[in-house]
Design a protein around this motif. Structure first.
Motif, short mmCIF file in Angstrom:
data_model
loop_
_atom_site.label_atom_id
_atom_site.label_comp_id
_atom_site.label_asym_id
_atom_site.label_seq_id
_atom_site.Cartn_x
_atom_site.Cartn_y
_atom_site.Cartn_z
N ASN B 114 0.83 -1.21 0.00
CA ASN B 114 0.00 0.00 0.00
C ASN B 114 0.86 1.27 0.00
N ASP B 127 -8.65 7.26 -5.77
CA ASP B 127 -9.47 6.42 -4.87
C ASP B 127 -8.64 5.27 -4.29
N GLU B 128 -7.83 4.66 -5.17
CA GLU B 128 -6.97 3.55 -4.70
C GLU B 128 -5.94 4.06 -3.69
N LYS B 129 -5.43 5.26 -3.93
CA LYS B 129 -4.45 5.83 -2.99
C LYS B 129 -5.09 6.13 -1.65
N ALA B 130 -6.32 6.64 -1.68
CA ALA B 130 -7.02 6.95 -0.41
C ALA B 130 -7.25 5.66 0.39
N LYS B 131 -7.65 4.60 -0.31
CA LYS B 131 -7.88 3.32 0.36
C LYS B 131 -6.55 2.75 0.88
N ALA B 132 -5.52 2.85 0.05
CA ALA B 132 -4.18 2.35 0.44
C ALA B 132 -3.68 3.07 1.68
N ARG B 133 -3.94 4.39 1.73
CA ARG B 133 -3.49 5.20 2.88
C ARG B 133 -4.13 4.69 4.18
N ARG B 134 -5.43 4.37 4.11
CA ARG B 134 -6.15 3.91 5.31
C ARG B 134 -5.68 2.51 5.73
N VAL B 135 -5.51 1.62 4.76
CA VAL B 135 -5.07 0.25 5.08
C VAL B 135 -3.66 0.26 5.67
#
Lengths: 34, 166
Positions: B114, B127-135
């Motif tokens: 991530n 969107d993928e970066k935002a999700k990766a940041r949270r994970v």
């Protein structure tokens, strides 16, 4: 409910609680049977 | 060679300090600093940290994690199986070994892939970066949480287990 891992304080408290839980688990359910 | 366990213990601690030290740096220093930089519209921003600091810190972080685990496994030696099976006096250190193994998994399977998206090392949409940041954030925070019992059981679980009543 807020995720405790979102704050440093919540993370540390969760870690301390987990330490106690694992110790009690080990002492009462693992080591006791040896 | 009689000194080998001592050398494995020494290298396990050296690598572990590097790993957990960088983990605490990410959580106590870098993540709050990046949030402050993003909020400060007049400031220089966090691009320099993302470009020059984070990739280097992550390189040492993920390989120190591997070195710590390998040296720990070498130190356990013939007790490796007993530790992971939580038996024969290895119950305490076994809990530490399991926690360290889960943390190593988090580093290589959740945090690093991530972080590659966040830092632009691999292509990702916003969107993928935002999700990766949270994970990556939650996996990193999980490792901070796990490090607390892990260090308790590593420090006391085998040679000093009598001190904690095990």
């Amino acid at each position: 409910m807020k995720n405790p891992l979102d704050s440093i304080c919540g993370t540390i408290i969760a870690g301390l609680v987990l330490t106690v839980v694992l110790y009690v688990f080990l002492k009462n359910f693992i080591v006791v049977g040896v | 060679m009689d000194m080998l366990p001592g050398i494995f213990r020494w290298l396990h601690i050296v690598a572990g300090v590097a790993w957990i030290g960088l983990l605490y740096y990410f959580n106590l220093v870098q993540a709050p600093a990046m949030a402050a930089a993003a909020a400060d519209k007049e400031g220089p921003g966090g691009a320099g940290i993302s470009k020059y600091v984070a990739p280097r810190a992550l390189l040492w972080f993920r390989w120190a994690a591997v070195a710590t685990w390998v040296m720990g496994a070498a130190l356990l030696g013939s007790g490796f199986k007993d530790a992971f099976a939580l038996q024969n006096g290895y119950e305490g250190i076994g809990i530490g070994a399991w926690l360290g193994t889960i943390m190593l998994f988090n580093v290589w399977v959740l945090i690093w892939p991530n972080q590659k998206k966040i830092l632009g090392i691999v292509a990702a949409s916003d969107d993928e970066k935002a999700k990766a940041r949270r994970v990556a954030f939650l996996a990193s925070r999980t490792n901070v949480m796990l490090s607390i019992p892990m260090l308790f059981f590593m420090a006391n679980g085998l040679s000093h287990r009598a001190l904690i009543g095990l």
